[in-house]
Motif scaffolding. Structure first.
Motif, PDB file in Angstrom:
ATOM      1  N   LEU A  17       9.326   5.518  11.315  1.00 26.12           N
ATOM      2  CA  LEU A  17      10.571   6.234  11.630  1.00 26.12           C
ATOM      3  C   LEU A  17      10.755   6.480  13.125  1.00 26.12           C
ATOM      4  CD1 LEU A  17      10.749   8.825   8.692  1.00 26.12           C
ATOM      5  CD2 LEU A  17      11.798   6.563   8.855  1.00 26.12           C
ATOM      6  N   LYS A  18       9.651   6.773  13.831  1.00 30.09           N
ATOM      7  CA  LYS A  18       9.795   7.088  15.268  1.00 30.09           C
ATOM      8  C   LYS A  18      10.387   5.914  16.036  1.00 30.09           C
ATOM      9  CE  LYS A  18       6.785  10.782  16.616  1.00 30.09           C
ATOM     10  NZ  LYS A  18       5.406  11.153  16.761  1.00 30.09           N
ATOM     11  N   GLU A  19       9.799   4.741  15.818  1.00 32.70           N
ATOM     12  CA  GLU A  19      10.289   3.549  16.548  1.00 32.70           C
ATOM     13  C   GLU A  19      11.714   3.219  16.140  1.00 32.70           C
ATOM     14  OE1 GLU A  19       7.104   3.718  15.234  1.00 32.70           O
ATOM     15  OE2 GLU A  19       5.951   1.986  15.931  1.00 32.70           O
ATOM     16  N   ILE A  20      12.001   3.353  14.854  1.00 29.63           N
ATOM     17  CA  ILE A  20      13.354   3.036  14.381  1.00 29.63           C
ATOM     18  C   ILE A  20      14.349   4.033  14.978  1.00 29.63           C
ATOM     19  CG2 ILE A  20      14.831   2.899  12.323  1.00 29.63           C
ATOM     20  CD1 ILE A  20      12.317   1.969  10.763  1.00 29.63           C
ATOM     21  N   ALA A  21      13.953   5.311  15.018  1.00 30.95           N
ATOM     22  CA  ALA A  21      14.846   6.346  15.559  1.00 30.95           C
ATOM     23  C   ALA A  21      15.136   6.103  17.038  1.00 30.95           C
ATOM     24  CB  ALA A  21      14.232   7.721  15.351  1.00 30.95           C
ATOM     25  N   GLU A  22      14.129   5.630  17.766  1.00 29.31           N
ATOM     26  CA  GLU A  22      14.347   5.334  19.203  1.00 29.31           C
ATOM     27  C   GLU A  22      15.412   4.255  19.361  1.00 29.31           C
ATOM     28  OE1 GLU A  22      10.723   4.273  21.327  1.00 29.31           O
ATOM     29  OE2 GLU A  22       9.938   6.248  20.753  1.00 29.31           O
ATOM     30  N   ILE A  23      15.314   3.221  18.547  1.00 32.07           N
ATOM     31  CA  ILE A  23      16.299   2.133  18.619  1.00 32.07           C
ATOM     32  C   ILE A  23      17.686   2.678  18.276  1.00 32.07           C
ATOM     33  CG2 ILE A  23      17.013  -0.070  17.575  1.00 32.07           C
ATOM     34  CD1 ILE A  23      14.011  -0.679  17.168  1.00 32.07           C
TER      35      ILE A  23
ATOM     36  N   ALA B  61      18.811   5.729  18.539  1.00 37.86           N
ATOM     37  CA  ALA B  61      19.333   6.612  19.592  1.00 37.86           C
ATOM     38  C   ALA B  61      19.860   5.767  20.747  1.00 37.86           C
ATOM     39  CB  ALA B  61      18.226   7.561  20.059  1.00 37.86           C
ATOM     40  N   ASP B  62      19.084   4.770  21.098  1.00 41.42           N
ATOM     41  CA  ASP B  62      19.459   3.902  22.210  1.00 41.42           C
ATOM     42  C   ASP B  62      20.774   3.148  21.914  1.00 41.42           C
ATOM     43  OD1 ASP B  62      18.859   2.653  24.637  1.00 41.42           O
ATOM     44  OD2 ASP B  62      18.244   0.835  23.548  1.00 41.42           O
ATOM     45  N   GLN B  63      20.903   2.719  20.678  1.00 37.09           N
ATOM     46  CA  GLN B  63      22.070   1.898  20.291  1.00 37.09           C
ATOM     47  C   GLN B  63      23.213   2.741  19.718  1.00 37.09           C
ATOM     48  OE1 GLN B  63      22.390  -1.538  20.266  1.00 37.09           O
ATOM     49  NE2 GLN B  63      20.360  -2.135  20.963  1.00 37.09           N
ATOM     50  N   LYS B  64      23.001   4.034  19.640  1.00 32.19           N
ATOM     51  CA  LYS B  64      24.007   4.960  19.073  1.00 32.19           C
ATOM     52  C   LYS B  64      24.391   4.557  17.648  1.00 32.19           C
ATOM     53  CE  LYS B  64      25.760   6.702  23.429  1.00 32.19           C
ATOM     54  NZ  LYS B  64      24.476   6.363  24.036  1.00 32.19           N
ATOM     55  N   ILE B  65      23.369   4.427  16.830  1.00 33.16           N
ATOM     56  CA  ILE B  65      23.578   4.068  15.421  1.00 33.16           C
ATOM     57  C   ILE B  65      23.013   5.199  14.557  1.00 33.16           C
ATOM     58  CG2 ILE B  65      23.065   2.383  13.601  1.00 33.16           C
ATOM     59  CD1 ILE B  65      22.563   0.295  15.743  1.00 33.16           C
ATOM     60  N   TRP B  66      23.732   5.534  13.512  1.00 27.50           N
ATOM     61  CA  TRP B  66      23.299   6.581  12.575  1.00 27.50           C
ATOM     62  C   TRP B  66      22.005   6.143  11.888  1.00 27.50           C
ATOM     63  CZ3 TRP B  66      25.933  11.189  11.269  1.00 27.50           C
ATOM     64  CH2 TRP B  66      25.477  11.858  10.124  1.00 27.50           C
ATOM     65  N   LEU B  67      21.053   7.070  11.761  1.00 31.29           N
ATOM     66  CA  LEU B  67      19.824   6.762  11.010  1.00 31.29           C
ATOM     67  C   LEU B  67      19.769   7.613   9.748  1.00 31.29           C
ATOM     68  CD1 LEU B  67      17.051   5.502  10.524  1.00 31.29           C
ATOM     69  CD2 LEU B  67      16.068   7.174  12.103  1.00 31.29           C
ATOM     70  N   HIS B  68      19.823   6.914   8.618  1.00 28.89           N
ATOM     71  CA  HIS B  68      19.646   7.590   7.333  1.00 28.89           C
ATOM     72  C   HIS B  68      18.269   7.208   6.805  1.00 28.89           C
ATOM     73  CE1 HIS B  68      20.422   9.131   3.306  1.00 28.89           C
ATOM     74  NE2 HIS B  68      19.966   7.990   2.835  1.00 28.89           N
ATOM     75  N   VAL B  69      17.536   8.185   6.263  1.00 23.27           N
ATOM     76  CA  VAL B  69      16.214   7.896   5.698  1.00 23.27           C
ATOM     77  C   VAL B  69      16.271   8.050   4.178  1.00 23.27           C
ATOM     78  CG1 VAL B  69      13.780   8.559   5.622  1.00 23.27           C
ATOM     79  CG2 VAL B  69      15.009   8.625   7.789  1.00 23.27           C
ATOM     80  N   ASP B  70      15.959   6.962   3.496  1.00 24.28           N
ATOM     81  CA  ASP B  70      15.859   6.998   2.041  1.00 24.28           C
ATOM     82  C   ASP B  70      14.437   7.443   1.694  1.00 24.28           C
ATOM     83  OD1 ASP B  70      15.451   6.536  -0.613  1.00 24.28           O
ATOM     84  OD2 ASP B  70      16.136   4.454  -0.616  1.00 24.28           O
ATOM     85  N   ALA B  71      14.299   8.758   1.475  1.00 25.41           N
ATOM     86  CA  ALA B  71      12.986   9.308   1.096  1.00 25.41           C
ATOM     87  C   ALA B  71      13.028   9.738  -0.371  1.00 25.41           C
ATOM     88  CB  ALA B  71      12.626  10.482   1.999  1.00 25.41           C
ATOM     89  N   ALA B  72      13.839   9.016  -1.152  1.00 22.02           N
ATOM     90  CA  ALA B  72      13.965   9.359  -2.572  1.00 22.02           C
ATOM     91  C   ALA B  72      12.583   9.431  -3.218  1.00 22.02           C
ATOM     92  CB  ALA B  72      14.832   8.314  -3.288  1.00 22.02           C
ATOM     93  N   TRP B  73      11.748   8.465  -2.884  1.00 20.44           N
ATOM     94  CA  TRP B  73      10.426   8.387  -3.517  1.00 20.44           C
ATOM     95  C   TRP B  73       9.354   9.082  -2.671  1.00 20.44           C
ATOM     96  CZ3 TRP B  73       6.943   8.637  -6.865  1.00 20.44           C
ATOM     97  CH2 TRP B  73       5.757   7.908  -6.886  1.00 20.44           C
ATOM     98  N   GLY B  74       9.379   8.871  -1.352  1.00 17.62           N
ATOM     99  CA  GLY B  74       8.254   9.344  -0.542  1.00 17.62           C
ATOM    100  C   GLY B  74       8.415  10.738   0.038  1.00 17.62           C
ATOM    101  N   GLY B  75       9.613  11.346  -0.098  1.00 14.51           N
ATOM    102  CA  GLY B  75       9.891  12.621   0.566  1.00 14.51           C
ATOM    103  C   GLY B  75       8.863  13.710   0.271  1.00 14.51           C
ATOM    104  N   SER B  76       8.251  13.648  -0.909  1.00 16.07           N
ATOM    105  CA  SER B  76       7.334  14.729  -1.294  1.00 16.07           C
ATOM    106  C   SER B  76       6.050  14.733  -0.475  1.00 16.07           C
ATOM    107  CB  SER B  76       7.008  14.630  -2.790  1.00 16.07           C
ATOM    108  OG  SER B  76       8.214  14.643  -3.511  1.00 16.07           O
ATOM    109  N   CYS B  77       5.814  13.699   0.320  1.00 17.73           N
ATOM    110  CA  CYS B  77       4.630  13.713   1.200  1.00 17.73           C
ATOM    111  C   CYS B  77       4.719  14.890   2.176  1.00 17.73           C
ATOM    112  CB  CYS B  77       4.480  12.393   1.952  1.00 17.73           C
ATOM    113  SG  CYS B  77       5.612  12.181   3.328  1.00 17.73           S
ATOM    114  N   LEU B  78       5.942  15.399   2.396  1.00 19.78           N
ATOM    115  CA  LEU B  78       6.112  16.476   3.381  1.00 19.78           C
ATOM    116  C   LEU B  78       5.399  17.767   2.966  1.00 19.78           C
ATOM    117  CD1 LEU B  78       9.856  15.813   4.248  1.00 19.78           C
ATOM    118  CD2 LEU B  78       7.878  15.386   5.718  1.00 19.78           C
ATOM    119  N   PHE B  79       5.051  17.889   1.707  1.00 25.17           N
ATOM    120  CA  PHE B  79       4.313  19.080   1.271  1.00 25.17           C
ATOM    121  C   PHE B  79       2.852  19.038   1.730  1.00 25.17           C
ATOM    122  CE2 PHE B  79       7.641  19.266  -2.057  1.00 25.17           C
ATOM    123  CZ  PHE B  79       8.045  20.578  -1.847  1.00 25.17           C
ATOM    124  N   SER B  80       2.341  17.836   1.966  1.00 27.11           N
ATOM    125  CA  SER B  80       0.903  17.688   2.153  1.00 27.11           C
ATOM    126  C   SER B  80       0.517  17.535   3.616  1.00 27.11           C
ATOM    127  CB  SER B  80       0.433  16.458   1.356  1.00 27.11           C
ATOM    128  OG  SER B  80      -0.801  16.007   1.848  1.00 27.11           O
TER     129      SER B  80
END
Ligand SMILES: Cc1ncc(COP(=O)(O)O)c(C=O)c1O
Length: 450
Positions: A219-225, A227-246
């Motif tokens: 995500l970090k590298e993608i977000a940098e691109i 920001a640089d290119q002024k493109i919206w970044l959406h993250v599909d964390a439908a499956w992996g989002g729960s890692c944020l608890f750990s």
């Protein structure tokens, strides 16, 4: 023979039609009849709470969430106004706030949706609004805007492109590395190529936890691109989002705070009954804009409830209360309980990987960091794809286990996923035994008998 612990009692559609009364009578059959209909329904339903259910990205039964589901149906409110759903409105706001804090959107907002597919679509819709705000009024020609996803992303992005008038051709599939993660260098190349073609990049959809391999895009590298290119970044964390608890696994989503929007299903790894999914956005005013319908709904939305009517930040009108079940389950478990759940799943997946690596007739088909375990049965001089496909068919028809079959490149793979609290090490031992026994039978030409 099937017993009551089976995951499934497989029956072909034509046979099930013959033994099921699907007629809708002129005169009602009465309440008693409903019990017979329910018996028949349950007999042939897949038992998603059984440990052998490791097929999609969810399983098991959370009792407090089940209670929340029943009460939500009992009260039968709709989420559009505070007046109609006072408690549920406050609960949903608090859940959205909490998830926003977890992804790093302290001033964010969001809405519960019908699922990750819908969340991805709303993310792309926000992105489309930002690049072309007048289009909401004027319409879109569907020729110029392009978005980018990893080649292993979920098909819902294509569906969203269809709904939003972007078109399948304008969804650019970016090459992944050997572990199934989007390659930032290829993303950069694709963006430059499409700009040279005169097209306008408007959105990147990164995936945190791909469907087949459970891969997390960087995500970090993608977000940098972006920001640089002024493109919206959406993250599909439908499956992996729960890692944020750990504390152990949240690094998988490092950089998510740099995104513009995120979707995260609680009906996947967190085990809530379908459906329970959040769309989260860093700048709340954009969600409000895309959900705007002017003053048309004067019969529903009154001026003084501007900030508390959730119907102003949703694409739906009538909307189920999916908040109560998540609230009850979260209060029962706490963050620590969710963290233990997630970590246990990954530990069990590590155990399965260890068993696969030690078995001469099994092999891992991808590196992994999450609870997807991509494997196949192997033996000398067999057609791997055919044998593994037959193996999966026999496994499911035997009734004890349900796992999915998929492809990685040209290879057919078997993909058990650990997302079910009933799964234990014993379940995994039994799964490995059953897979290898069926594989041996196929290799030795022993016909299937059930
Ligand atoms: C990575 C990913 N994104 C989105 C979705 C769609 O989510 P839902 O089924 O909640 O619409 C899925 C479903 O499996 C998925 O795996």
């Amino acid at each position: 023979m099937h017993d009551s612990d089976d995951v499934t009692q497989f029956i072909p559609q034509s046979s099930l039609r013959k033994i099921t009364d699907l007629s809708l009578p002129l005169e009602g059959l009465g309440l008693e009849n409903a019990l017979d209909d329910i018996d028949q329904f349950l007999k042939y339903s897949v038992k998603t709470n059984q440990p052998g259910f490791m097929n999609p990205l969810w399983g098991g039964m959370n009792i407090s969430a089940f209670a929340g589901e029943v009460i939500a149906t009992l009260t039968n409110n709709s989420m559009y106004t505070y007046e109609l759903s006072p408690m549920a409105t406050l609960i949903e706001q608090s859940l959205i706030q909490r998830k926003c804090e977890m992804v790093g959107f302290p001033d964010g907002n969001g809405t519960l949706t019908t699922g990750g597919s819908n969340g991805n679509m709303i993310g792309m819709m926000c992105a489309r609004y930002v690049i072309d705000p007048l289009g909401q009024q004027r319409g879109f020609d569907g020729e110029n805007l392009v978005c980018y996803v990893s080649e292993e992303s979920h098909y819902s992005v294509l569906m969203a492109a269809n709904v939003l008038g972007i078109g399948f051709d304008n969804v650019i599939k970016v090459k992944c590395d050997s572990d199934g993660k989007l390659r930032p260098d290829k993303l950069q190349e694709e963006i430059e190529r499409t700009r040279i073609n005169g097209q306008t990049p408007f959105c990147v959809v990164a995936t945190s936890g791909t469907t087949v391999r459970g891969a997390f895009d960087p995500l970090k590298e993608i977000a940098e691109i972006c920001a640089d290119q002024k493109i919206w970044l959406h993250v599909d964390a439908a499956w992996g989002g729960s890692c944020l608890f750990s504390a152990k696994h949240r690094r998988l989503m490092d950089g998510v705070e740099l995104a513009d929007s995120v979707c995260w299903d609680s009906h996947k790894m967190m085990g809530l009954p379908l459906v329970c999914s959040a769309f989260l956005i860093k700048k709340p005013e954009i969600l409000r804009k895309i959900c705007s319908h002017g003053n048309v709904a004067h019969y529903l939305f009154l001026g003084d409830a501007e900030d508390v009517d959730l119907g102003r930040t949703s694409l739906q009108c009538g909307r189920r209360n999916d908040a109560l079940k998540l609230f009850l389950a979260w209060r029962e478990k706490g963050d620590a309980g969710w963290a233990r759940l997630v970590e246990n799943y990954v530990d069990l997946a590590n155990y399965l990987q260890m068993k696969v690596e030690r078995h001469p007739n099994l092999e891992m088909m991808s590196n992994r960091e999450w609870s997807n375990v991509c494997i196949r049965f192997t033996a000398e001089s067999i057609d791997h794809n055919e044998v593994n496909s037959t193996l999966r068919d026999r496994l499911v028809k035997s009734g004890n286990f349900m796992i999915s079959q998929s492809n990685i490149g040209e290879n057919t793979i078997l993909r058990p996923v650990i997302a079910n609290p009933s799964v234990s090490k014993e379940t995994i031992d039994e799964l490995v035994d059953e897979i290898t026994k069926i594989g041996d039978d196929i290799v030795r030409g022993i016909p299937f008998s059930n």
